[in-house]
Design a protein around this motif. Structure first.
Motif, mmCIF file in Angstrom:
data_model
loop_
_atom_site.group_PDB
_atom_site.id
_atom_site.type_symbol
_atom_site.label_atom_id
_atom_site.label_comp_id
_atom_site.label_asym_id
_atom_site.label_seq_id
_atom_site.Cartn_x
_atom_site.Cartn_y
_atom_site.Cartn_z
ATOM 1 N N GLY A 199 -55.358 -44.417 70.352
ATOM 2 C CA GLY A 199 -56.350 -43.492 69.794
ATOM 3 C C GLY A 199 -56.340 -43.429 68.277
ATOM 4 O O GLY A 199 -56.844 -42.470 67.686
ATOM 5 N N LEU A 200 -55.767 -44.452 67.638
ATOM 6 C CA LEU A 200 -55.722 -44.478 66.173
ATOM 7 C C LEU A 200 -56.572 -45.633 65.669
ATOM 8 O O LEU A 200 -56.735 -46.647 66.359
ATOM 9 C CB LEU A 200 -54.278 -44.657 65.693
ATOM 10 C CG LEU A 200 -53.309 -43.520 66.048
ATOM 11 C CD1 LEU A 200 -51.864 -44.008 65.992
ATOM 12 C CD2 LEU A 200 -53.499 -42.346 65.107
ATOM 13 N N HIS A 201 -57.085 -45.494 64.433
ATOM 14 C CA HIS A 201 -57.966 -46.528 63.907
ATOM 15 C C HIS A 201 -57.421 -47.009 62.566
ATOM 16 O O HIS A 201 -57.275 -46.226 61.627
ATOM 17 C CB HIS A 201 -59.383 -45.941 63.753
ATOM 18 C CG HIS A 201 -60.356 -46.901 63.175
ATOM 19 N ND1 HIS A 201 -60.781 -48.030 63.825
ATOM 20 C CD2 HIS A 201 -60.985 -46.904 61.982
ATOM 21 C CE1 HIS A 201 -61.621 -48.693 63.061
ATOM 22 N NE2 HIS A 201 -61.772 -48.033 61.937
ATOM 23 N N LEU A 202 -57.124 -48.302 62.479
ATOM 24 C CA LEU A 202 -56.588 -48.878 61.238
ATOM 25 C C LEU A 202 -57.731 -49.427 60.390
ATOM 26 O O LEU A 202 -58.499 -50.283 60.852
ATOM 27 C CB LEU A 202 -55.605 -50.006 61.586
ATOM 28 C CG LEU A 202 -55.001 -50.768 60.409
ATOM 29 C CD1 LEU A 202 -54.006 -49.911 59.643
ATOM 30 C CD2 LEU A 202 -54.301 -52.038 60.913
ATOM 31 N N LEU A 203 -57.857 -48.954 59.132
ATOM 32 C CA LEU A 203 -58.942 -49.432 58.257
ATOM 33 C C LEU A 203 -58.567 -50.773 57.619
ATOM 34 O O LEU A 203 -57.393 -51.031 57.339
ATOM 35 C CB LEU A 203 -59.226 -48.405 57.156
ATOM 36 C CG LEU A 203 -59.660 -47.011 57.595
ATOM 37 C CD1 LEU A 203 -59.949 -46.131 56.384
ATOM 38 C CD2 LEU A 203 -60.901 -47.060 58.481
ATOM 39 N N ASP A 204 -59.590 -51.606 57.377
ATOM 40 C CA ASP A 204 -59.353 -52.934 56.796
ATOM 41 C C ASP A 204 -59.175 -52.854 55.283
ATOM 42 O O ASP A 204 -59.943 -52.165 54.605
ATOM 43 C CB ASP A 204 -60.549 -53.855 57.087
ATOM 44 C CG ASP A 204 -60.592 -54.246 58.552
ATOM 45 O OD1 ASP A 204 -59.502 -54.437 59.126
ATOM 46 O OD2 ASP A 204 -61.696 -54.345 59.113
ATOM 47 N N ALA A 205 -58.217 -53.585 54.752
ATOM 48 C CA ALA A 205 -58.033 -53.642 53.292
ATOM 49 C C ALA A 205 -57.030 -54.723 52.908
ATOM 50 O O ALA A 205 -56.206 -55.139 53.720
ATOM 51 C CB ALA A 205 -57.518 -52.304 52.756
ATOM 52 N N GLY A 262 -61.353 -45.302 49.001
ATOM 53 C CA GLY A 262 -61.069 -45.395 47.552
ATOM 54 C C GLY A 262 -62.286 -45.106 46.688
ATOM 55 O O GLY A 262 -62.209 -45.139 45.470
ATOM 56 N N GLY A 263 -63.409 -44.791 47.351
ATOM 57 C CA GLY A 263 -64.608 -44.463 46.584
ATOM 58 C C GLY A 263 -65.856 -45.105 47.167
ATOM 59 O O GLY A 263 -65.777 -45.852 48.144
ATOM 60 N N ARG A 288 -56.135 -38.421 58.388
ATOM 61 C CA ARG A 288 -55.840 -39.806 58.019
ATOM 62 C C ARG A 288 -54.543 -39.920 57.218
ATOM 63 O O ARG A 288 -54.139 -38.965 56.539
ATOM 64 C CB ARG A 288 -56.998 -40.412 57.231
ATOM 65 C CG ARG A 288 -57.229 -39.795 55.888
ATOM 66 C CD ARG A 288 -58.451 -40.439 55.224
ATOM 67 N NE ARG A 288 -58.331 -40.451 53.792
ATOM 68 C CZ ARG A 288 -58.499 -39.394 53.025
ATOM 69 N NH1 ARG A 288 -58.789 -38.236 53.553
ATOM 70 N NH2 ARG A 288 -58.374 -39.494 51.713
ATOM 71 N N THR A 289 -53.931 -41.069 57.307
ATOM 72 C CA THR A 289 -52.774 -41.337 56.452
ATOM 73 C C THR A 289 -53.315 -41.723 55.089
ATOM 74 O O THR A 289 -54.420 -42.263 54.967
ATOM 75 C CB THR A 289 -51.904 -42.495 56.970
ATOM 76 O OG1 THR A 289 -52.696 -43.681 57.007
ATOM 77 C CG2 THR A 289 -51.350 -42.206 58.352
ATOM 78 N N PHE A 290 -52.542 -41.460 54.053
ATOM 79 C CA PHE A 290 -52.994 -41.746 52.698
ATOM 80 C C PHE A 290 -51.772 -42.021 51.840
ATOM 81 O O PHE A 290 -50.744 -41.363 51.989
ATOM 82 C CB PHE A 290 -53.766 -40.524 52.169
ATOM 83 C CG PHE A 290 -54.237 -40.657 50.759
ATOM 84 C CD1 PHE A 290 -55.418 -41.322 50.465
ATOM 85 C CD2 PHE A 290 -53.496 -40.120 49.720
ATOM 86 C CE1 PHE A 290 -55.846 -41.450 49.163
ATOM 87 C CE2 PHE A 290 -53.927 -40.251 48.404
ATOM 88 C CZ PHE A 290 -55.103 -40.907 48.133
ATOM 89 N N CYS A 291 -51.892 -43.001 50.964
ATOM 90 C CA CYS A 291 -50.870 -43.304 49.947
ATOM 91 C C CYS A 291 -49.469 -43.431 50.566
ATOM 92 O O CYS A 291 -48.619 -42.562 50.420
ATOM 93 C CB CYS A 291 -50.882 -42.220 48.875
ATOM 94 S SG CYS A 291 -49.767 -42.554 47.505
ATOM 95 N N HIS A 344 -62.251 -42.864 43.756
ATOM 96 C CA HIS A 344 -61.050 -42.049 43.978
ATOM 97 C C HIS A 344 -59.814 -42.933 43.974
ATOM 98 O O HIS A 344 -58.868 -42.661 44.692
ATOM 99 C CB HIS A 344 -61.101 -41.324 45.331
ATOM 100 C CG HIS A 344 -62.433 -40.819 45.738
ATOM 101 N ND1 HIS A 344 -62.991 -41.047 46.962
ATOM 102 C CD2 HIS A 344 -63.331 -40.086 45.042
ATOM 103 C CE1 HIS A 344 -64.181 -40.475 47.025
ATOM 104 N NE2 HIS A 344 -64.414 -39.892 45.870
ATOM 105 N N SER A 345 -59.816 -44.008 43.249
ATOM 106 C CA SER A 345 -58.664 -44.917 43.329
ATOM 107 C C SER A 345 -58.577 -45.769 42.078
ATOM 108 O O SER A 345 -59.548 -45.885 41.314
ATOM 109 C CB SER A 345 -58.819 -45.839 44.544
ATOM 110 O OG SER A 345 -59.997 -46.606 44.396
#
Ligand SMILES: Cc1cc2nc3c(=O)[nH]c(=O)nc-3n(C[C@H](O)[C@H](O)[C@H](O)COP(=O)(O)OP(=O)(O)OC[C@H]3O[C@@H](n4cnc5c(N)ncnc54)[C@H](O)[C@@H]3O)c2cc1C
Length: 454
Positions: free
Chosen positions: A133-139, A84-85, A261-264, A436-437
């Motif tokens: 093989g996927l990585h989940l970001l923290d939020a 997000g920036g 990456r996945t987004f929105c 960016h958010s």
């Protein structure tokens, strides 16, 4: 007319600057200049079923006006430094999070009460991602939804309108540095101010570049993100979206080691057109109100493209690809995943017979004629990777809309006060290339207001 502070742009960055200034320094004379319309007058002609291509309104109601690019967004306020920036690089991680939480509190006070705050903390889905093989970001993510987001903006405007002078439908032509303060040049007249906050967002990227050149403010080139919007039946992702609402998942491709990456992510949402400088790209949103929800979930799959010398125009590259899709499809193109991997164009009857009913009236076509092979290969690989954690993602009837482009502004050189080499001239929000958010842009607005207030 002279003001203490002039804010250029009434997106989240500008709104939150104005809000915080009225709270901390109510005696300051503040004005906001916005090239778009006030909130109630923002309507896009291609939102209906009849018109598919952009008719180039003088001011684009999707991107411009009170609320900025975020006015009809899904209103997902991600409280995180992971994406997000990069505001945290300037003001520190703790401060950035504290300001995002402060913005969240105000959003709740102004109509967002009762909306959900989702979090990745403690989720079992993280393990499933790693195993595949996927990585989940923290939020943490506050989902206002397009409807509540609009209500919050309306209430913020009601609060601000008697405390701040708003000049709508007024595009600032340029900013001139005076011996003391700044001259804000508009088409009909000029205004002066002691301090100026520039918050022109992505739609103001070209304008920002011009002003930086005129004032000799350094900029750094940035990246562009390219990809597609995926739409599938909501059940396919419901085990993830019910718990997390939005999940930012990153995948490293085996073929090129690119990051996709996945987004929105928009559970039970709708795919929509987006317009940047007259080029139609795709985006998505969803409503908090169950009555307005659809049977589909949509999200973007994006690949970041950074360029090295001698090429600097990353946005120009993204624009050219988006223009190609507009040339072939008259706007956004839609294709079934099954058609894409078998190498044929989707026809209208393919889309009509698809088990996934599209929520956007786009032109059936062939995305392999638009997206560079490397990017498309990465997206296809990621769809198969996601299929392992959300079986059904790689179904033939999964719809892909293209192109989705995330344009980033050139990064404007500012110091730890978000101030340029000119004293009292601040550049914030997406227009600075730093955020960016919604949450980061809003937080940067609160930050500069506090700097100015003292
Ligand atoms: C469809 C869509 C959905 C989105 N969904 C999300 C989401 O769910 N979550 C999220 O975090 N982000 C989302 N975003 C991104 C988010 O909207 C932006 O990050 C955010 O709005 C940036 O805020 P800003 O104030 O920096 O700029 P903007 O919101 O772009 O506002 C800038 C304003 O400045 C005005 N302006 C530009 N140039 C001038 C000028 N010369 N004179 C006067 N005014 C000018 C513009 O008209 C605009 O209103 C979405 C964006 C879109 C388009």
């Amino acid at each position: 007319m002279n003001y203490d502070v002039i804010i250029i742009g009434a997106g989240p960055g500008g709104i939150y600057s104005a809000y915080e200034l009225t709270k901390l320094s109510p005696n300051l004379k503040v004005a906001v200049f916005e090239e778009g319309h006030e909130l109630a007058k923002r309507h896009c002609p291609i939102d209906g079923d009849k018109i598919k291509s952009c008719i180039h309104c003088n001011s684009c109601s999707i991107m411009s006006g009170f609320g900025g690019a975020g006015a009809f967004s899904d209103g997902k306020y991600n409280i995180t430094n992971d994406f997000g920036g990069t505001l945290y690089k300037y003001i520190g991680k703790n401060k950035a999070l504290e300001l995002m939480e402060y913005v969240d509190k105000i959003n709740l006070e102004y109509g967002g009460e009762g909306t959900k705050l989702y979090s990745t903390a403690g989720t079992g889905f993280k393990k499933l991602c790693i195993q595949n093989g996927l990585h989940l970001l923290d939020a943490s993510v506050r989902h206002l939804g397009t409807d509540i987001n609009y209500i919050v903006l309306g209430h913020l405007y009601d609060y601000l309108k008697d405390k701040v002078d708003f000049y709508f439908d007024t595009a600032v032509e340029t900013v001139k540095a005076l011996e003391s303060g700044y001259e804000i040049v508009c088409p009909k007249e000029s205004f002066t101010c002691g301090k100026c906050i520039i918050s022109v967002g992505r739609s103001g990227s070209k304008w920002m570049e011009k002003v930086c050149k005129e004032l000799n403010i350094s900029t750094l080139s940035n990246r562009v993100d390219l990809g597609v919007r995926v739409e599938l039946p909501a059940e396919v992702f419901s085990h993830i979206t019910d718990e997390l609402y939005e999940s930012k998942i990153v995948y490293r491709t085996q073929k090129y080691e690119d990051l996709v990456r996945t987004f929105c992510m928009n559970p039970r949402g709708a795919v929509v057109n987006e317009n940047t400088n007259g080029i139609v790209t795709v985006n998505g949103h969803s409503y908090e109100d169950p009555k307005k929800q659809t049977n589909n979930t949509n999200f973007a799959l994006l690949v970041a493209k950074h360029f090295t010398d001698p090429f600097k125009d990353s946005n120009g590259y993204g624009e050219s690809i988006a223009r190609l899709s507009n040339m072939l499809g008259g706007g956004v193109i839609v294709q079934r995943f099954g058609d894409l991997i078998r190498g044929h164009r989707s026809s209208q009857s393919d889309i009509d017979e698809s088990f996934t009913t599209p929520t956007l009236n786009a032109s059936p076509g062939d995305l392999s004629l638009v997206l560079p092979k490397r990017i498309l290969d990465g997206i296809i690989e990621m769809i198969y990777a996601l299929d392992k954690v959300a079986p059904g993602t790689a179904n033939d009837d999964t719809l892909l809309y293209g192109v989705e482009v995330k344009f980033y502004n050139m990064e404007v050189l500012v110091n730890e006060h978000l101030e340029t080499n000119y004293k009292g001239l601040y550049v914030i929000g997406d227009g600075s290339g730093i955020t960016h958010s919604l949450s980061h842009a809003s937080a940067s607005g609160v930050f500069v207001a506090r700097e100015i207030a003292g």
